[in-house]
Design an enzyme around this catalytic site. Structure first.
Site, PDB file in Angstrom:
ATOM      1  N   HIS A   1      -5.010  14.504  -9.221  1.00  0.00           N
ATOM      2  CA  HIS A   1      -5.055  13.090  -9.605  1.00  0.00           C
ATOM      3  C   HIS A   1      -4.011  12.738 -10.659  1.00  0.00           C
ATOM      4  O   HIS A   1      -3.566  11.588 -10.725  1.00  0.00           O
ATOM      5  CB  HIS A   1      -6.447  12.722 -10.092  1.00  0.00           C
TER       6      HIS A   1
ATOM      7  N   GLU B   1      -4.467   2.434  -4.583  1.00  0.00           N
ATOM      8  CA  GLU B   1      -3.023   2.506  -4.382  1.00  0.00           C
ATOM      9  C   GLU B   1      -2.458   1.200  -3.831  1.00  0.00           C
ATOM     10  O   GLU B   1      -1.341   1.159  -3.332  1.00  0.00           O
ATOM     11  CB  GLU B   1      -2.664   3.660  -3.436  1.00  0.00           C
TER      12      GLU B   1
ATOM     13  N   ASP C   1       0.851  -1.192   0.000  1.00  0.00           N
ATOM     14  CA  ASP C   1       0.000   0.000   0.000  1.00  0.00           C
ATOM     15  C   ASP C   1       0.886   1.241   0.000  1.00  0.00           C
ATOM     16  O   ASP C   1       1.827   1.346   0.798  1.00  0.00           O
ATOM     17  CB  ASP C   1      -0.916   0.009   1.221  1.00  0.00           C
TER      18      ASP C   1
ATOM     19  N   ASN D   1      -3.124  12.921  -3.942  1.00  0.00           N
ATOM     20  CA  ASN D   1      -4.238  13.294  -4.822  1.00  0.00           C
ATOM     21  C   ASN D   1      -4.877  14.606  -4.389  1.00  0.00           C
ATOM     22  O   ASN D   1      -5.199  15.472  -5.217  1.00  0.00           O
ATOM     23  CB  ASN D   1      -5.299  12.187  -4.818  1.00  0.00           C
TER      24      ASN D   1
ATOM     25  N   ASP E   1      -1.614   9.624 -10.456  1.00  0.00           N
ATOM     26  CA  ASP E   1      -1.454   8.624 -11.515  1.00  0.00           C
ATOM     27  C   ASP E   1       0.016   8.441 -11.875  1.00  0.00           C
ATOM     28  O   ASP E   1       0.474   7.315 -12.116  1.00  0.00           O
ATOM     29  CB  ASP E   1      -2.245   9.043 -12.760  1.00  0.00           C
TER      30      ASP E   1
END
Length: 351
Positions: free
Chosen positions: A239, A269, A226, A234, A243
């Site tokens: 975002h 994630e 994680d 974010n 990404d």
């Protein structure tokens, strides 16, 4: 049928050559099917020479030849180059009496050709490609039956070529469909952002590995990873930045893990890694190497200072008698434990 330009125009010759190229016949190996047609033409027409030929840009090429020891001749001495300009059957009873051929080296010298009869080989859209022809060393004629048979055999040559062309096109279509099917299968199993296995594909691969272990394969390890505080990335940077981090982390995982390891994006994630033939201790070492590499790698540009990303990792073993759902729950628990211990660390199942 498309409009065909005048035979004397350069456009006509280019289109004719394009039609010929479409059959992919030039410079192909000898073929028994064509050889048999030439042999039958020779027998029916009682001629010592029979040729299936095609008129290229600057040469006459023979697909099948009986009675001559060559596979091609220059176009400037080709009788067939004249034949393709005539509709139907082209017959020269005596080449020494025809102004077009009286000085032809094939007439004035070896093999001293005196008689020629050629049936047109015509493409489905009306372009002359070559001829099925018979030749003799003496002036002569063909009977009506021989003329009919020669044209009928020429039609069989073109029918065979059309069939070959159809088979090639069908093979190409099948290959294209297979490629498209493989690509669709790949896309169905791939996370579109990172290019890793998606959740469904990873679960399928996990089930396969457990089945192999049930049949005696060595134990394996399962990791769940994680990205720490990913929501903050974010929220603060957008975002797109998030990404970019996911894509960069996926690339890093490909470098750090073995080719035999299976890497997937579990969702958001979270990432998962299946390490076949791996004990928990070895998987823990791989996790530590990933932590160390992340500490040296910039995955995030945050203002003036480069930002580094950390991860929390859970590890569990896959052994005989394990079930996928139970092992996924176990590795998730280890991941939760790693987070509870302060993140940027690894928690492994004992054993």
């Amino acid at each position: 049928m498309a409009d065909i330009p005048d035979q004397c125009s350069p456009a006509y010759e280019e289109q004719r050559l394009t039609a010929l190229a479409g059959y992919e016949i030039l410079d192909t190996p000898e073929d028994a099917a064509f050889d048999e047609i030439a042999e039958v033409a020779s027998l029916i027409c009682e001629a010592p020479i029979a040729v299936i030929n095609f008129v290229d840009r600057d040469r006459q090429w023979f697909k099948s030849v009986k009675g001559l020891g060559v596979r091609e001749t220059p176009l400037d001495i080709s009788i067939c180059a004249h034949a393709i300009l005539q509709p139907g059957l082209f017959v020269v009873p005596d080449t020494t009496l025809d102004a077009r051929f009286i000085n032809n080296p094939l007439v004035t010298g070896e093999p001293y050709l005196r008689f020629y009869a050629g049936a047109l080989l015509e493409s489905h859209d009306g372009y002359p490609l070559g001829t099925l022809c018979v030749l003799d060393y003496h002036p002569r004629e063909l009977t009506e039956r021989q003329r009919f048979a020669l044209q009928a055999l020429a039609n069989q040559v073109m029918a065979h070529m059309e069939l070959m062309k159809s088979h090639r096109e069908q093979a190409r279509l099948i290959a294209a469909l297979q490629t498209a099917r493989k690509e669709l299968t790949r896309q169905a199993a791939t996370d579109p952002l990172t290019g890793l296995f998606n959740r469904r594909a990873f679960q399928r691969r996990l089930a396969q590995e457990l089945a192999l272990i049930q049949r005696g394969a060595p134990p394996a390890a399962l990791l769940m990873i994680d990205l720490d505080h990913f929501k903050d990335i974010n929220d603060e940077l957008g975002h797109q930045a998030g990404d970019d981090v996911l894509v960069g982390f996926a690339a890093l995982c490909r470098e750090q893990f073995r080719e035999s390891d299976v890497i997937g994006r579990w969702g958001g994630e979270e990432f998962v890694v299946l390490m076949p033939n791996t004990e928990t201790a070895a998987a823990n070492c791989a996790a530590q190497r990933l932590h160390e590499q992340l500490s040296r790698t910039v995955l995030l540009e945050a203002g003036d200072a480069p930002g580094r990303v950390t991860v929390s990792i859970g590890i569990c073993s896959l052994r005989e008698g394990c079930h996928a759902s139970e092992r996924l729950k176990a590795v998730d628990q280890q991941l939760y434990r790693a987070k509870a211990q302060g993140r940027n660390g690894t928690a492994a199942e004992p054993g």
